[in-house]
Design an enzyme around this catalytic site. Sequence first.
Site, PDB file in Angstrom:
ATOM      1  N   HIS A 223       0.812  -1.221   0.000  1.00 41.88           N
ATOM      2  CA  HIS A 223       0.000   0.000   0.000  1.00 41.88           C
ATOM      3  C   HIS A 223       0.844   1.270   0.000  1.00 41.88           C
ATOM      4  O   HIS A 223       0.404   2.305   0.486  1.00 41.88           O
ATOM      5  CB  HIS A 223      -0.951   0.002   1.210  1.00 41.88           C
ATOM      6  CG  HIS A 223      -1.897  -1.156   1.200  1.00 41.88           C
ATOM      7  ND1 HIS A 223      -2.492  -1.654   2.335  1.00 41.88           N
ATOM      8  CD2 HIS A 223      -2.349  -1.927   0.182  1.00 41.88           C
ATOM      9  CE1 HIS A 223      -3.260  -2.681   2.012  1.00 41.88           C
ATOM     10  NE2 HIS A 223      -3.185  -2.867   0.717  1.00 41.88           N
ATOM     11  N   CYS A 234       3.592  13.082 -13.419  1.00 42.81           N
ATOM     12  CA  CYS A 234       4.759  12.376 -13.976  1.00 42.81           C
ATOM     13  C   CYS A 234       5.197  11.202 -13.085  1.00 42.81           C
ATOM     14  O   CYS A 234       6.090  10.452 -13.454  1.00 42.81           O
ATOM     15  CB  CYS A 234       5.918  13.340 -14.204  1.00 42.81           C
ATOM     16  SG  CYS A 234       6.635  13.994 -12.690  1.00 42.81           S
ATOM     17  N   ASN A 339      -2.308 -13.394  15.152  1.00 46.35           N
ATOM     18  CA  ASN A 339      -2.999 -12.122  15.388  1.00 46.35           C
ATOM     19  C   ASN A 339      -3.628 -12.154  16.778  1.00 46.35           C
ATOM     20  O   ASN A 339      -3.757 -13.223  17.383  1.00 46.35           O
ATOM     21  CB  ASN A 339      -4.087 -11.916  14.324  1.00 46.35           C
ATOM     22  CG  ASN A 339      -4.418 -10.445  14.119  1.00 46.35           C
ATOM     23  OD1 ASN A 339      -3.774  -9.557  14.681  1.00 46.35           O
ATOM     24  ND2 ASN A 339      -5.433 -10.175  13.319  1.00 46.35           N
ATOM     25  N   CYS A 362       1.901 -10.162  18.406  1.00 46.43           N
ATOM     26  CA  CYS A 362       2.989 -10.572  17.507  1.00 46.43           C
ATOM     27  C   CYS A 362       4.332 -10.564  18.240  1.00 46.43           C
ATOM     28  O   CYS A 362       5.193 -11.408  17.998  1.00 46.43           O
ATOM     29  CB  CYS A 362       3.051  -9.643  16.301  1.00 46.43           C
ATOM     30  SG  CYS A 362       1.595  -9.773  15.256  1.00 46.43           S
TER      31      CYS A 362
HETATM   32 ZN   LIG Z   1       5.509  15.821 -12.007  1.00 42.84          ZN
END
Ligand SMILES: [Zn+2]
Length: 398
Positions: A223, A234, A339, A362
């Site tokens: 993500h 761009c 979990n 965890c």
């Molecule tokens: Zn740009």
Amino acid sequence: MGKTTEHESIVVGVKRERQDSVLASDTETYLPPTPQSIRKKLPEKLPTGTESTPTRRKRQKRVPLKYRPEKNAILEVQDVTQALLDEPEKVGFLYHALTNSQRIIVVSGAGISVASGIPDFRSSKGIFSKYGGSSGKDLFDINLFRSSDKIQQFTSMIRDLSNLVERSKPSKFHHFINQLAETSNLLRVYTQNIDCLELQCPYLETKSPLPSKAPFPNVIQLHGNIKQVSCTKCHINYPLEANFSAKMSCPECIELDNVRELVGKRTLGHGILKPKIILYNEHHPDGEAIGTISEMDLKSRPDCLIVAGTSLKIPGVKRMVKEFAKAVKGCKGCVIWLNKEPPPTSITNYIENMDLIVVADCDSIPDLVSGYKDKYINKSLKTSTPQIKIDMLNTCKT
Ligand SMILES: [Zn+2]
């Protein structure tokens, strides 16, 4: 040129290399830079927390599996010492899976960063509730960008989250994954987290954007990440600076337009800088590369899958886990859920069963592994075969 000055004023805080010498040269013969040529100059690798190349620890000898629990067996860990006493067989299976498997895939979620102080979306406290979101979808949807109020709110949330991440350190579980990489037992980490905490560990690294061909990094950010911003036009990446604000213009787009103006060409307009977090309903710029990498991993005969700190609410990630689980089972490997909550039946049915469901924090996993090693492995080695030395996986004690 007045337009350019205005744009220049709102790109303050974005690092870039100006091309003043080029602009000052003979514009008749100058060709404007292409996005490809600009991209080559920018660092693709995110910081890993170390600049030296660490030496790897030896992988331990493989030991045959002696015990496999019944499908979807649950190991509940509230207290590590108690779990070692009450459930030695299940902990032994977990120990075996984590120390003997040689091509481990980890699919991780927010749960592995909670111990580092990063809240998950459903947490009642923390920055997400401050911004009024009850789910990840409320807070991270591309449609937020249709409203300037919501953009402002999103940007403030990202700044808060970024500040929090800057102050945070990897959890014990992050270090544990790092050790799997150090001993060459890790095939890949697919993380849904944007916090980049694993990248502070010396053996874990990623690239952004992902390369289209191997070699691929061992961490794949499903993500995106909070450390970069990306141009909406761009797609060039820049580091996210502390003074990042909404609607910052892309310096390279502006530069390109300036050059085009100078040579009498029409301007193309410029994109704005958006945190490089992949939002709901947004095209994933690394989607194709992630597909290539996961295909490659499926063919690499993975022998262990750890689904850690995630409830698998995202359909794409759930599908990915199902495919990995199938490949692991095909190699007689181990599929482990880890979990604070057990998976709902719909998930166990969808994944077609798991070998062990560990209901625990965890961060208790490294302690379980070292506890099992001390209590059952080292002890039996000392009493029966003191001359044998096995290079076991050491746990982290951070
Ligand atoms: Zn740009």
